[in-house]
Design a protein around this motif. Sequence first.
Motif, PDB file in Angstrom:
ATOM      1  N   PHE A 122      31.647  44.392  28.299  1.00  0.00           N
ATOM      2  CA  PHE A 122      32.761  45.292  28.567  1.00  0.00           C
ATOM      3  C   PHE A 122      32.643  45.989  29.917  1.00  0.00           C
ATOM      4  N   GLN A 123      31.468  46.550  30.223  1.00  0.00           N
ATOM      5  CA  GLN A 123      31.284  47.292  31.473  1.00  0.00           C
ATOM      6  C   GLN A 123      31.578  46.414  32.694  1.00  0.00           C
ATOM      7  N   GLU A 124      31.043  45.212  32.682  1.00  0.00           N
ATOM      8  CA  GLU A 124      31.240  44.310  33.822  1.00  0.00           C
ATOM      9  C   GLU A 124      32.689  43.829  33.893  1.00  0.00           C
ATOM     10  N   TRP A 125      33.277  43.536  32.746  1.00  0.00           N
ATOM     11  CA  TRP A 125      34.693  43.133  32.674  1.00  0.00           C
ATOM     12  C   TRP A 125      35.576  44.240  33.277  1.00  0.00           C
ATOM     13  N   LEU A 126      35.294  45.468  32.904  1.00  0.00           N
ATOM     14  CA  LEU A 126      36.073  46.592  33.392  1.00  0.00           C
ATOM     15  C   LEU A 126      35.871  46.779  34.893  1.00  0.00           C
ATOM     16  N   ARG A 127      34.653  46.694  35.351  1.00  0.00           N
ATOM     17  CA  ARG A 127      34.360  46.843  36.776  1.00  0.00           C
ATOM     18  C   ARG A 127      35.087  45.768  37.593  1.00  0.00           C
ATOM     19  N   ILE A 128      34.999  44.527  37.154  1.00  0.00           N
ATOM     20  CA  ILE A 128      35.673  43.420  37.852  1.00  0.00           C
ATOM     21  C   ILE A 128      37.189  43.621  37.836  1.00  0.00           C
ATOM     22  N   SER A 129      37.715  44.015  36.689  1.00  0.00           N
ATOM     23  CA  SER A 129      39.155  44.217  36.556  1.00  0.00           C
ATOM     24  C   SER A 129      39.648  45.350  37.448  1.00  0.00           C
ATOM     25  N   LEU A 130      38.907  46.437  37.503  1.00  0.00           N
ATOM     26  CA  LEU A 130      39.278  47.574  38.346  1.00  0.00           C
ATOM     27  C   LEU A 130      39.203  47.229  39.832  1.00  0.00           C
ATOM     28  N   SER A 131      38.284  46.352  40.183  1.00  0.00           N
ATOM     29  CA  SER A 131      38.121  45.987  41.593  1.00  0.00           C
ATOM     30  C   SER A 131      39.284  45.138  42.092  1.00  0.00           C
ATOM     31  N   GLY A 132      40.005  44.528  41.163  1.00  0.00           N
ATOM     32  CA  GLY A 132      41.116  43.658  41.547  1.00  0.00           C
ATOM     33  C   GLY A 132      40.680  42.245  41.873  1.00  0.00           C
ATOM     34  N   THR A 133      39.373  41.981  41.802  1.00  0.00           N
ATOM     35  CA  THR A 133      38.881  40.636  42.060  1.00  0.00           C
ATOM     36  C   THR A 133      39.534  39.648  41.105  1.00  0.00           C
ATOM     37  N   LYS A 134      39.581  40.036  39.856  1.00  0.00           N
ATOM     38  CA  LYS A 134      40.285  39.289  38.819  1.00  0.00           C
ATOM     39  C   LYS A 134      41.038  40.321  37.999  1.00  0.00           C
ATOM     40  N   ARG A 135      42.221  40.001  37.583  1.00  0.00           N
ATOM     41  CA  ARG A 135      43.043  40.965  36.861  1.00  0.00           C
ATOM     42  C   ARG A 135      43.511  40.334  35.549  1.00  0.00           C
ATOM     43  N   PRO A 136      42.947  40.778  34.411  1.00  0.00           N
ATOM     44  CA  PRO A 136      43.379  40.240  33.118  1.00  0.00           C
ATOM     45  C   PRO A 136      44.843  40.594  32.825  1.00  0.00           C
ATOM     46  N   ASN A 137      45.472  39.804  31.992  1.00  0.00           N
ATOM     47  CA  ASN A 137      46.840  40.090  31.563  1.00  0.00           C
ATOM     48  C   ASN A 137      46.923  41.503  31.008  1.00  0.00           C
ATOM     49  N   TRP A 138      47.960  42.214  31.380  1.00  0.00           N
ATOM     50  CA  TRP A 138      48.287  43.562  30.920  1.00  0.00           C
ATOM     51  C   TRP A 138      47.329  44.631  31.432  1.00  0.00           C
ATOM     52  N   PHE A 139      46.352  44.281  32.218  1.00  0.00           N
ATOM     53  CA  PHE A 139      45.391  45.273  32.701  1.00  0.00           C
ATOM     54  C   PHE A 139      46.018  46.105  33.808  1.00  0.00           C
ATOM     55  N   GLY A 140      45.773  47.406  33.765  1.00  0.00           N
ATOM     56  CA  GLY A 140      46.197  48.287  34.830  1.00  0.00           C
ATOM     57  C   GLY A 140      47.635  48.761  34.751  1.00  0.00           C
ATOM     58  N   ILE A 141      48.386  48.298  33.765  1.00  0.00           N
ATOM     59  CA  ILE A 141      49.762  48.762  33.601  1.00  0.00           C
ATOM     60  C   ILE A 141      49.721  50.057  32.804  1.00  0.00           C
ATOM     61  N   PRO A 142      50.133  51.167  33.406  1.00  0.00           N
ATOM     62  CA  PRO A 142      50.109  52.434  32.677  1.00  0.00           C
ATOM     63  C   PRO A 142      51.051  52.395  31.475  1.00  0.00           C
ATOM     64  N   GLN A 143      50.620  52.994  30.384  1.00  0.00           N
ATOM     65  CA  GLN A 143      51.460  53.033  29.192  1.00  0.00           C
ATOM     66  C   GLN A 143      52.783  53.745  29.466  1.00  0.00           C
ATOM     67  N   ALA A 144      52.778  54.683  30.393  1.00  0.00           N
ATOM     68  CA  ALA A 144      54.001  55.420  30.727  1.00  0.00           C
ATOM     69  C   ALA A 144      55.112  54.472  31.178  1.00  0.00           C
ATOM     70  N   GLU A 145      54.757  53.357  31.778  1.00  0.00           N
ATOM     71  CA  GLU A 145      55.758  52.378  32.205  1.00  0.00           C
ATOM     72  C   GLU A 145      56.515  51.797  31.010  1.00  0.00           C
ATOM     73  N   TRP A 146      55.840  51.688  29.887  1.00  0.00           N
ATOM     74  CA  TRP A 146      56.457  51.064  28.707  1.00  0.00           C
ATOM     75  C   TRP A 146      57.274  52.047  27.878  1.00  0.00           C
ATOM     76  N   VAL A 147      57.057  53.329  28.076  1.00  0.00           N
ATOM     77  CA  VAL A 147      57.762  54.322  27.252  1.00  0.00           C
ATOM     78  C   VAL A 147      58.651  55.251  28.073  1.00  0.00           C
ATOM     79  N   ARG A 148      58.851  54.925  29.328  1.00  0.00           N
ATOM     80  CA  ARG A 148      59.584  55.808  30.230  1.00  0.00           C
ATOM     81  C   ARG A 148      60.967  56.195  29.698  1.00  0.00           C
ATOM     82  N   ASP A 149      61.708  55.282  29.140  1.00  0.00           N
ATOM     83  CA  ASP A 149      63.062  55.569  28.663  1.00  0.00           C
ATOM     84  C   ASP A 149      63.145  55.721  27.147  1.00  0.00           C
ATOM     85  N   VAL A 150      62.018  55.867  26.497  1.00  0.00           N
ATOM     86  CA  VAL A 150      61.979  56.030  25.041  1.00  0.00           C
ATOM     87  C   VAL A 150      62.000  57.523  24.724  1.00  0.00           C
ATOM     88  N   THR A 151      62.895  57.922  23.841  1.00  0.00           N
ATOM     89  CA  THR A 151      63.028  59.350  23.538  1.00  0.00           C
ATOM     90  C   THR A 151      62.045  59.836  22.480  1.00  0.00           C
TER      91      THR A 151
END
Length: 135
Positions: A41-70
Amino acid sequence: MSFVRNPWDRMVSLYTYHRSVEYGLFSKFNASHALARDYDFQEWLRISLSGTKRPNWFGIPQAEWVRDVTDVSMFEKYDMEMERICTKFSIPYARTARNASERRHYSEYYDRKDLIAAVGQIDAEIVNRFGYTFD
């Protein structure tokens, strides 16, 4: 109605899901699956945060998905919220657990403060709005 989740727990969940055979089959064993399978997990997270490799759905803030939800609530209050909604519409609510994974508490996956801070920064809007903390 939509739900947000503790950002640090959400990240462990994403990692665990990407490691799963089910996700591998769904994704045809794509790069996100391989990355999670090849690293802890630690290495996966470090690599993902670095942008070297970006897993699906990684880094998308949850606020983006609920912005127009009341009506947005915390996943940790799921049963209470579902009971409220079902009562409002006179529908019986029976708790059912689906896609539950058996794993340690999310906090046990993190041992670097910089990674904890980075995950909190990705979902800073949700952390602030719902008062999430890493504990």
